[in-house]
Write a protein that holds these residues in place. Structure first.
Motif, PDB file in Angstrom:
ATOM      1  N   THR A  99      75.381  46.540  12.525  1.00  0.00           N
ATOM      2  CA  THR A  99      74.485  45.312  13.199  1.00  0.00           C
ATOM      3  C   THR A  99      75.542  44.675  14.398  1.00  0.00           C
ATOM      4  OG1 THR A  99      73.927  44.788  10.971  1.00  0.00           O
ATOM      5  CG2 THR A  99      73.990  42.965  12.399  1.00  0.00           C
ATOM      6  N   LYS A 100      76.756  44.794  14.170  1.00  0.00           N
ATOM      7  CA  LYS A 100      77.469  43.832  15.316  1.00  0.00           C
ATOM      8  C   LYS A 100      77.333  44.891  16.557  1.00  0.00           C
ATOM      9  CE  LYS A 100      82.257  42.776  16.714  1.00  0.00           C
ATOM     10  NZ  LYS A 100      83.500  42.724  16.330  1.00  0.00           N
ATOM     11  N   LYS A 101      77.439  46.143  16.370  1.00  0.00           N
ATOM     12  CA  LYS A 101      77.224  47.269  17.455  1.00  0.00           C
ATOM     13  C   LYS A 101      75.728  47.110  18.026  1.00  0.00           C
ATOM     14  CE  LYS A 101      77.827  51.824  18.563  1.00  0.00           C
ATOM     15  NZ  LYS A 101      78.120  53.381  18.508  1.00  0.00           N
ATOM     16  N   ILE A 102      74.859  46.636  17.355  1.00  0.00           N
ATOM     17  CA  ILE A 102      73.277  46.580  17.989  1.00  0.00           C
ATOM     18  C   ILE A 102      73.323  45.145  18.562  1.00  0.00           C
ATOM     19  CG2 ILE A 102      71.109  45.936  17.276  1.00  0.00           C
ATOM     20  CD1 ILE A 102      71.301  48.135  14.871  1.00  0.00           C
ATOM     21  N   VAL A 103      73.967  44.195  18.127  1.00  0.00           N
ATOM     22  CA  VAL A 103      73.961  43.033  18.583  1.00  0.00           C
ATOM     23  C   VAL A 103      74.805  42.656  20.221  1.00  0.00           C
ATOM     24  CG1 VAL A 103      74.742  40.602  18.427  1.00  0.00           C
ATOM     25  CG2 VAL A 103      73.638  41.496  16.544  1.00  0.00           C
ATOM     26  N   GLU A 104      75.699  43.527  19.959  1.00  0.00           N
ATOM     27  CA  GLU A 104      76.846  43.779  21.483  1.00  0.00           C
ATOM     28  C   GLU A 104      75.791  44.514  22.458  1.00  0.00           C
ATOM     29  OE1 GLU A 104      80.046  45.435  20.030  1.00  0.00           O
ATOM     30  OE2 GLU A 104      81.046  43.532  19.462  1.00  0.00           O
ATOM     31  N   GLN A 105      74.909  45.434  21.953  1.00  0.00           N
ATOM     32  CA  GLN A 105      74.399  46.255  23.023  1.00  0.00           C
ATOM     33  C   GLN A 105      73.115  45.422  23.519  1.00  0.00           C
ATOM     34  OE1 GLN A 105      72.569  49.831  21.091  1.00  0.00           O
ATOM     35  NE2 GLN A 105      72.529  50.901  23.251  1.00  0.00           N
ATOM     36  N   SER A 106      72.587  44.788  22.473  1.00  0.00           N
ATOM     37  CA  SER A 106      71.471  43.854  22.795  1.00  0.00           C
ATOM     38  C   SER A 106      71.788  42.710  24.051  1.00  0.00           C
ATOM     39  CB  SER A 106      70.641  43.303  21.622  1.00  0.00           C
ATOM     40  OG  SER A 106      70.236  44.176  20.886  1.00  0.00           O
ATOM     41  N   THR A 107      72.929  42.217  23.641  1.00  0.00           N
ATOM     42  CA  THR A 107      73.388  41.155  24.562  1.00  0.00           C
ATOM     43  C   THR A 107      73.872  41.881  25.880  1.00  0.00           C
ATOM     44  OG1 THR A 107      74.551  40.039  22.695  1.00  0.00           O
ATOM     45  CG2 THR A 107      75.384  39.622  24.782  1.00  0.00           C
ATOM     46  N   ALA A 108      74.247  42.936  25.952  1.00  0.00           N
ATOM     47  CA  ALA A 108      74.721  43.796  27.434  1.00  0.00           C
ATOM     48  C   ALA A 108      73.490  44.199  27.898  1.00  0.00           C
ATOM     49  CB  ALA A 108      75.386  44.816  26.976  1.00  0.00           C
ATOM     50  N   ASN A 109      72.447  44.318  27.335  1.00  0.00           N
ATOM     51  CA  ASN A 109      71.054  44.728  27.781  1.00  0.00           C
ATOM     52  C   ASN A 109      70.382  43.387  28.309  1.00  0.00           C
ATOM     53  OD1 ASN A 109      71.136  47.425  27.323  1.00  0.00           O
ATOM     54  ND2 ASN A 109      70.013  47.480  25.467  1.00  0.00           N
ATOM     55  N   VAL A 145      69.405  42.817  32.424  1.00  0.00           N
ATOM     56  CA  VAL A 145      68.161  42.146  32.727  1.00  0.00           C
ATOM     57  C   VAL A 145      68.043  40.989  33.767  1.00  0.00           C
ATOM     58  CG1 VAL A 145      65.687  41.194  31.878  1.00  0.00           C
ATOM     59  CG2 VAL A 145      66.780  43.244  30.596  1.00  0.00           C
ATOM     60  N   SER A 146      69.219  39.931  33.006  1.00  0.00           N
ATOM     61  CA  SER A 146      69.334  38.773  33.676  1.00  0.00           C
ATOM     62  C   SER A 146      69.803  38.868  35.091  1.00  0.00           C
ATOM     63  CB  SER A 146      70.055  37.836  33.001  1.00  0.00           C
ATOM     64  OG  SER A 146      70.504  36.662  33.487  1.00  0.00           O
ATOM     65  N   SER A 147      70.561  39.728  35.283  1.00  0.00           N
ATOM     66  CA  SER A 147      71.298  40.315  36.566  1.00  0.00           C
ATOM     67  C   SER A 147      70.119  40.657  37.550  1.00  0.00           C
ATOM     68  CB  SER A 147      72.238  41.074  36.491  1.00  0.00           C
ATOM     69  OG  SER A 147      73.552  40.443  35.738  1.00  0.00           O
ATOM     70  N   PHE A 148      69.522  41.842  36.887  1.00  0.00           N
ATOM     71  CA  PHE A 148      68.302  42.288  37.638  1.00  0.00           C
ATOM     72  C   PHE A 148      67.117  41.158  38.145  1.00  0.00           C
ATOM     73  CE2 PHE A 148      63.767  44.061  37.819  1.00  0.00           C
ATOM     74  CZ  PHE A 148      64.350  45.086  38.785  1.00  0.00           C
ATOM     75  N   VAL A 149      66.768  40.275  37.412  1.00  0.00           N
ATOM     76  CA  VAL A 149      65.782  39.259  37.592  1.00  0.00           C
ATOM     77  C   VAL A 149      66.360  38.180  38.621  1.00  0.00           C
ATOM     78  CG1 VAL A 149      64.642  37.109  36.707  1.00  0.00           C
ATOM     79  CG2 VAL A 149      64.766  39.454  35.389  1.00  0.00           C
ATOM     80  N   GLU A 150      67.895  37.961  38.409  1.00  0.00           N
ATOM     81  CA  GLU A 150      68.495  37.070  39.517  1.00  0.00           C
ATOM     82  C   GLU A 150      68.433  37.828  40.998  1.00  0.00           C
ATOM     83  OE1 GLU A 150      72.722  34.836  40.320  1.00  0.00           O
ATOM     84  OE2 GLU A 150      71.999  35.575  38.294  1.00  0.00           O
ATOM     85  N   GLU A 151      68.613  39.108  40.987  1.00  0.00           N
ATOM     86  CA  GLU A 151      68.621  39.876  42.156  1.00  0.00           C
ATOM     87  C   GLU A 151      67.448  39.966  42.793  1.00  0.00           C
ATOM     88  OE1 GLU A 151      69.745  44.407  43.419  1.00  0.00           O
ATOM     89  OE2 GLU A 151      71.121  43.327  41.793  1.00  0.00           O
ATOM     90  N   GLN A 152      66.343  40.029  41.998  1.00  0.00           N
ATOM     91  CA  GLN A 152      64.909  40.242  42.466  1.00  0.00           C
ATOM     92  C   GLN A 152      64.669  38.732  42.984  1.00  0.00           C
ATOM     93  OE1 GLN A 152      62.880  42.748  42.991  1.00  0.00           O
ATOM     94  NE2 GLN A 152      64.627  44.090  42.170  1.00  0.00           N
ATOM     95  N   ASN A 153      64.995  37.616  42.432  1.00  0.00           N
ATOM     96  CA  ASN A 153      64.652  36.403  42.879  1.00  0.00           C
ATOM     97  C   ASN A 153      65.243  35.873  44.160  1.00  0.00           C
ATOM     98  OD1 ASN A 153      63.557  33.752  42.578  1.00  0.00           O
ATOM     99  ND2 ASN A 153      65.658  32.859  41.933  1.00  0.00           N
ATOM    100  N   MET A 154      66.459  36.538  44.403  1.00  0.00           N
ATOM    101  CA  MET A 154      67.061  36.387  45.587  1.00  0.00           C
ATOM    102  C   MET A 154      66.311  37.167  46.701  1.00  0.00           C
ATOM    103  SD  MET A 154      71.173  36.237  44.692  1.00  0.00           S
ATOM    104  CE  MET A 154      71.635  37.225  45.838  1.00  0.00           C
ATOM    105  N   THR A 155      65.803  38.350  46.546  1.00  0.00           N
ATOM    106  CA  THR A 155      65.145  39.270  47.441  1.00  0.00           C
ATOM    107  C   THR A 155      63.954  38.434  47.822  1.00  0.00           C
ATOM    108  OG1 THR A 155      66.140  41.246  46.475  1.00  0.00           O
ATOM    109  CG2 THR A 155      64.005  41.448  47.803  1.00  0.00           C
TER     110      THR A 155
END
Length: 55
Positions: A4-14, A18-28
């Motif tokens: 469960t901890k591994k899944i949560v960590e992986q979800s957080t990383a994902n 996604v947040s970084s990608f959205v921010e990059e798209q917003n800047m573009t």
């Protein structure tokens, strides 16, 4: 529990990725919008200049 901890960590990383990608798209999109405004102003200026010589 470890699984469960591994899944949560992986979800957080994902989510971070996604947040970084959205921010990059917003800047573009902001850059594209700014360029479009500049081109619009240039087109308006050119139209005024051409109208001056047509008159």
């Amino acid at each position: 529990m470890k699984n469960t901890k591994k899944i949560v960590e992986q979800s957080t990383a994902n989510l971070y990725n996604v947040s970084s990608f959205v921010e990059e798209q917003n800047m573009t999109m902001e850059e594209v919008s700014s360029s479009a405004e500049l081109l619009s102003q240039m087109a308006e200026d050119l139209h005024k200049a051409v109208s001056y010589f047509k008159a």
